[in-house]
Design a protein around this motif. Structure first.
Motif, PDB file in Angstrom:
ATOM      1  N   VAL A  88     -27.916 -18.118  38.653  1.00 17.88           N
ATOM      2  CA  VAL A  88     -28.054 -18.726  39.977  1.00 17.88           C
ATOM      3  C   VAL A  88     -28.323 -17.604  40.961  1.00 17.88           C
ATOM      4  O   VAL A  88     -27.600 -16.616  40.995  1.00 17.88           O
ATOM      5  CB  VAL A  88     -26.767 -19.494  40.374  1.00 17.88           C
ATOM      6  N   ARG A  89     -29.377 -17.766  41.739  1.00 17.45           N
ATOM      7  CA  ARG A  89     -29.712 -16.747  42.743  1.00 17.45           C
ATOM      8  C   ARG A  89     -30.102 -17.424  44.041  1.00 17.45           C
ATOM      9  O   ARG A  89     -30.592 -18.543  44.039  1.00 17.45           O
ATOM     10  CB  ARG A  89     -30.805 -15.811  42.246  1.00 17.45           C
ATOM     11  N   PHE A  90     -29.854 -16.721  45.130  1.00 15.94           N
ATOM     12  CA  PHE A  90     -30.294 -17.195  46.436  1.00 15.94           C
ATOM     13  C   PHE A  90     -30.609 -15.994  47.299  1.00 15.94           C
ATOM     14  O   PHE A  90     -30.033 -14.917  47.146  1.00 15.94           O
ATOM     15  CB  PHE A  90     -29.267 -18.114  47.104  1.00 15.94           C
ATOM     16  N   HIS A  91     -31.581 -16.177  48.188  1.00 10.37           N
ATOM     17  CA  HIS A  91     -31.993 -15.124  49.111  1.00 10.37           C
ATOM     18  C   HIS A  91     -31.010 -15.097  50.263  1.00 10.37           C
ATOM     19  O   HIS A  91     -30.848 -16.091  50.979  1.00 10.37           O
ATOM     20  CB  HIS A  91     -33.420 -15.374  49.604  1.00 10.37           C
ATOM     21  N   LEU A  92     -30.343 -13.966  50.422  1.00 11.13           N
ATOM     22  CA  LEU A  92     -29.244 -13.873  51.381  1.00 11.13           C
ATOM     23  C   LEU A  92     -29.717 -14.044  52.817  1.00 11.13           C
ATOM     24  O   LEU A  92     -29.108 -14.769  53.595  1.00 11.13           O
ATOM     25  CB  LEU A  92     -28.507 -12.541  51.211  1.00 11.13           C
ATOM     26  N   GLU A  93     -30.817 -13.392  53.193  1.00 12.35           N
ATOM     27  CA  GLU A  93     -31.266 -13.431  54.585  1.00 12.35           C
ATOM     28  C   GLU A  93     -31.767 -14.813  54.995  1.00 12.35           C
ATOM     29  O   GLU A  93     -31.644 -15.203  56.146  1.00 12.35           O
ATOM     30  CB  GLU A  93     -32.361 -12.383  54.826  1.00 12.35           C
ATOM     31  N   SER A  94     -32.349 -15.558  54.051  1.00 11.89           N
ATOM     32  CA  SER A  94     -32.889 -16.870  54.415  1.00 11.89           C
ATOM     33  C   SER A  94     -31.914 -18.012  54.122  1.00 11.89           C
ATOM     34  O   SER A  94     -32.294 -19.178  54.222  1.00 11.89           O
ATOM     35  CB  SER A  94     -34.207 -17.111  53.676  1.00 11.89           C
ATOM     36  N   ALA A  95     -30.685 -17.703  53.779  1.00 11.30           N
ATOM     37  CA  ALA A  95     -29.686 -18.741  53.508  1.00 11.30           C
ATOM     38  C   ALA A  95     -29.200 -19.310  54.832  1.00 11.30           C
ATOM     39  O   ALA A  95     -28.365 -18.714  55.502  1.00 11.30           O
ATOM     40  CB  ALA A  95     -28.529 -18.162  52.705  1.00 11.30           C
ATOM     41  N   ASN A  96     -29.718 -20.490  55.212  1.00 15.38           N
ATOM     42  CA  ASN A  96     -29.347 -21.070  56.507  1.00 15.38           C
ATOM     43  C   ASN A  96     -27.991 -21.759  56.459  1.00 15.38           C
ATOM     44  O   ASN A  96     -27.514 -22.235  57.479  1.00 15.38           O
ATOM     45  CB  ASN A  96     -30.434 -22.026  57.005  1.00 15.38           C
ATOM     46  N   TRP A  97     -27.372 -21.839  55.315  1.00 14.23           N
ATOM     47  CA  TRP A  97     -26.042 -22.447  55.187  1.00 14.23           C
ATOM     48  C   TRP A  97     -24.934 -21.427  55.409  1.00 14.23           C
ATOM     49  O   TRP A  97     -23.756 -21.771  55.361  1.00 14.23           O
ATOM     50  CB  TRP A  97     -25.894 -23.129  53.830  1.00 14.23           C
ATOM     51  N   LEU A  98     -25.318 -20.166  55.661  1.00 11.91           N
ATOM     52  CA  LEU A  98     -24.354 -19.119  55.994  1.00 11.91           C
ATOM     53  C   LEU A  98     -24.626 -18.629  57.403  1.00 11.91           C
ATOM     54  O   LEU A  98     -25.782 -18.458  57.801  1.00 11.91           O
ATOM     55  CB  LEU A  98     -24.469 -17.945  55.013  1.00 11.91           C
ATOM     56  N   SER A  99     -23.569 -18.363  58.141  1.00 15.38           N
ATOM     57  CA  SER A  99     -23.747 -17.827  59.494  1.00 15.38           C
ATOM     58  C   SER A  99     -24.145 -16.354  59.405  1.00 15.38           C
ATOM     59  O   SER A  99     -24.009 -15.714  58.367  1.00 15.38           O
ATOM     60  CB  SER A  99     -22.452 -17.981  60.294  1.00 15.38           C
ATOM     61  N   ASP A 100     -24.630 -15.821  60.515  1.00 11.74           N
ATOM     62  CA  ASP A 100     -25.050 -14.417  60.540  1.00 11.74           C
ATOM     63  C   ASP A 100     -23.877 -13.487  60.276  1.00 11.74           C
ATOM     64  O   ASP A 100     -24.032 -12.448  59.638  1.00 11.74           O
ATOM     65  CB  ASP A 100     -25.688 -14.088  61.897  1.00 11.74           C
ATOM     66  N   LYS A 101     -22.706 -13.855  60.768  1.00  8.19           N
ATOM     67  CA  LYS A 101     -21.508 -13.043  60.538  1.00  8.19           C
ATOM     68  C   LYS A 101     -21.194 -12.961  59.045  1.00  8.19           C
ATOM     69  O   LYS A 101     -20.929 -11.886  58.504  1.00  8.19           O
ATOM     70  CB  LYS A 101     -20.325 -13.647  61.294  1.00  8.19           C
ATOM     71  N   VAL A 102     -21.258 -14.111  58.363  1.00 10.05           N
ATOM     72  CA  VAL A 102     -20.972 -14.152  56.925  1.00 10.05           C
ATOM     73  C   VAL A 102     -22.019 -13.350  56.156  1.00 10.05           C
ATOM     74  O   VAL A 102     -21.685 -12.582  55.246  1.00 10.05           O
ATOM     75  CB  VAL A 102     -20.916 -15.614  56.423  1.00 10.05           C
ATOM     76  N   LYS A 103     -23.290 -13.505  56.545  1.00 10.42           N
ATOM     77  CA  LYS A 103     -24.364 -12.761  55.866  1.00 10.42           C
ATOM     78  C   LYS A 103     -24.145 -11.262  55.981  1.00 10.42           C
ATOM     79  O   LYS A 103     -24.300 -10.523  55.008  1.00 10.42           O
ATOM     80  CB  LYS A 103     -25.715 -13.127  56.466  1.00 10.42           C
ATOM     81  N   SER A 104     -23.779 -10.792  57.185  1.00 12.00           N
ATOM     82  CA  SER A 104     -23.588  -9.351  57.368  1.00 12.00           C
ATOM     83  C   SER A 104     -22.395  -8.846  56.567  1.00 12.00           C
ATOM     84  O   SER A 104     -22.435  -7.760  55.982  1.00 12.00           O
ATOM     85  CB  SER A 104     -23.426  -9.015  58.845  1.00 12.00           C
ATOM     86  N   LYS A 105     -21.317  -9.646  56.496  1.00 10.64           N
ATOM     87  CA  LYS A 105     -20.142  -9.232  55.722  1.00 10.64           C
ATOM     88  C   LYS A 105     -20.458  -9.185  54.230  1.00 10.64           C
ATOM     89  O   LYS A 105     -20.053  -8.261  53.531  1.00 10.64           O
ATOM     90  CB  LYS A 105     -18.978 -10.189  55.968  1.00 10.64           C
ATOM     91  N   VAL A 106     -21.186 -10.189  53.726  1.00  9.47           N
ATOM     92  CA  VAL A 106     -21.563 -10.213  52.305  1.00  9.47           C
ATOM     93  C   VAL A 106     -22.487  -9.043  52.000  1.00  9.47           C
ATOM     94  O   VAL A 106     -22.338  -8.369  50.973  1.00  9.47           O
ATOM     95  CB  VAL A 106     -22.224 -11.565  51.935  1.00  9.47           C
ATOM     96  N   LEU A 107     -23.439  -8.779  52.897  1.00  9.13           N
ATOM     97  CA  LEU A 107     -24.362  -7.658  52.700  1.00  9.13           C
ATOM     98  C   LEU A 107     -23.610  -6.332  52.689  1.00  9.13           C
ATOM     99  O   LEU A 107     -23.898  -5.444  51.881  1.00  9.13           O
ATOM    100  CB  LEU A 107     -25.418  -7.656  53.806  1.00  9.13           C
ATOM    101  N   GLU A 108     -22.616  -6.188  53.556  1.00 13.53           N
ATOM    102  CA  GLU A 108     -21.829  -4.961  53.633  1.00 13.53           C
ATOM    103  C   GLU A 108     -21.032  -4.728  52.356  1.00 13.53           C
ATOM    104  O   GLU A 108     -20.976  -3.618  51.842  1.00 13.53           O
ATOM    105  CB  GLU A 108     -20.889  -5.073  54.834  1.00 13.53           C
ATOM    106  N   LYS A 109     -20.431  -5.780  51.822  1.00 13.59           N
ATOM    107  CA  LYS A 109     -19.565  -5.625  50.652  1.00 13.59           C
ATOM    108  C   LYS A 109     -20.332  -5.608  49.339  1.00 13.59           C
ATOM    109  O   LYS A 109     -19.972  -4.893  48.406  1.00 13.59           O
ATOM    110  CB  LYS A 109     -18.524  -6.743  50.628  1.00 13.59           C
ATOM    111  N   TYR A 110     -21.404  -6.411  49.236  1.00 13.69           N
ATOM    112  CA  TYR A 110     -22.121  -6.563  47.963  1.00 13.69           C
ATOM    113  C   TYR A 110     -23.558  -6.036  48.036  1.00 13.69           C
ATOM    114  O   TYR A 110     -24.437  -6.559  47.367  1.00 13.69           O
ATOM    115  CB  TYR A 110     -22.127  -8.035  47.548  1.00 13.69           C
ATOM    116  N   HIS A 111     -23.796  -4.999  48.832  1.00 13.78           N
ATOM    117  CA  HIS A 111     -25.157  -4.464  48.960  1.00 13.78           C
ATOM    118  C   HIS A 111     -25.680  -3.915  47.639  1.00 13.78           C
ATOM    119  O   HIS A 111     -26.876  -3.924  47.381  1.00 13.78           O
ATOM    120  CB  HIS A 111     -25.215  -3.387  50.048  1.00 13.78           C
TER     121      HIS A 111
END
Length: 193
Positions: A88-111
């Motif tokens: 299962v894969r999803f594009h993090l930046e284009s995931a509109n079901w996640l807020s920008d805050k959540v995207k940045s936190k996920v990117l920071e931890k799982y880069h």
């Protein structure tokens, strides 16, 4: 002539008993526990975003790229015939079901887990069932998001003091052990101290 109605009554009673056994449903069957559900893995019609909650656990299935392949490892002929491994894969930046805050936190931890295209990939071949492996991947996605949002609480001053005292005690014991060990080695060399 009295035998014929008796046989007919027995066959009718058998049919009723047989029909009742087929129609029986346990009190804890899925259709009784979730009467409104179609019992299929689908996306919620409209994801519910609660105020004050960064992530409520809803992962839209239509925005995930799901692929199935054959699992590795033991499993007999099932491994060679059935595609049970799930990616299962999803594009993090284009995931509109996640807020920008959540995207940045996920990117920071799982880069380090992001692909070159910016996809987060989750794999599961835990079981020999496609649906259970898909559910495992969805659980991994939820866990990843919740772990990235977790903020470790600050320790209280009493806890900090206890940690400092324990560290000092450990250092004292370590240095005492080193002195004792060094003394044993010097005595083996025949040096007097």
């Amino acid at each position: 002539m009295s035998i014929l109605p008796n046989i007919l009554n027995k066959s009718v009673s058998f049919t009723r008993t047989f029909a009742r056994s087929i129609a029986y449903k346990s009190a804890i069957s899925l259709s009784n526990l979730y009467p409104q559900s179609s019992l299929k893995l689908t996306t919620v019609e409209k994801p519910i975003f609660e105020e004050g909650v960064d992530f409520n656990g809803v992962v839209p299935m239509d925005q995930l790229d799901i692929t199935y392949s054959r699992s590795s490892g033991p499993g007999g002929q099932n491994v060679n015939k059935v595609n049970t491994k799930v990616d299962v894969r999803f594009h993090l930046e284009s995931a509109n079901w996640l807020s920008d805050k959540v995207k940045s936190k996920v990117l920071e931890k799982y880069h380090s887990k992001l692909t070159k295209e910016g996809n987060l990939v989750f794999r599961s071949d835990l079981t020999r069932s496609q649906q259970l492996n898909l559910a495992d991947c969805l659980q991994k996605i939820r866990k990843c998001i919740r772990e990235s949002l977790y903020v470790k609480p600050e320790p209280s001053p009493e806890t900090e003091e206890k940690i400092r005292r324990n560290a000092e005690k450990a250092n004292r014991e370590r240095l005492a052990f080193k002195r004792e060990r060094g003394l044993v080695k010097r005595l083996r060399q025949g040096l007097d101290y």
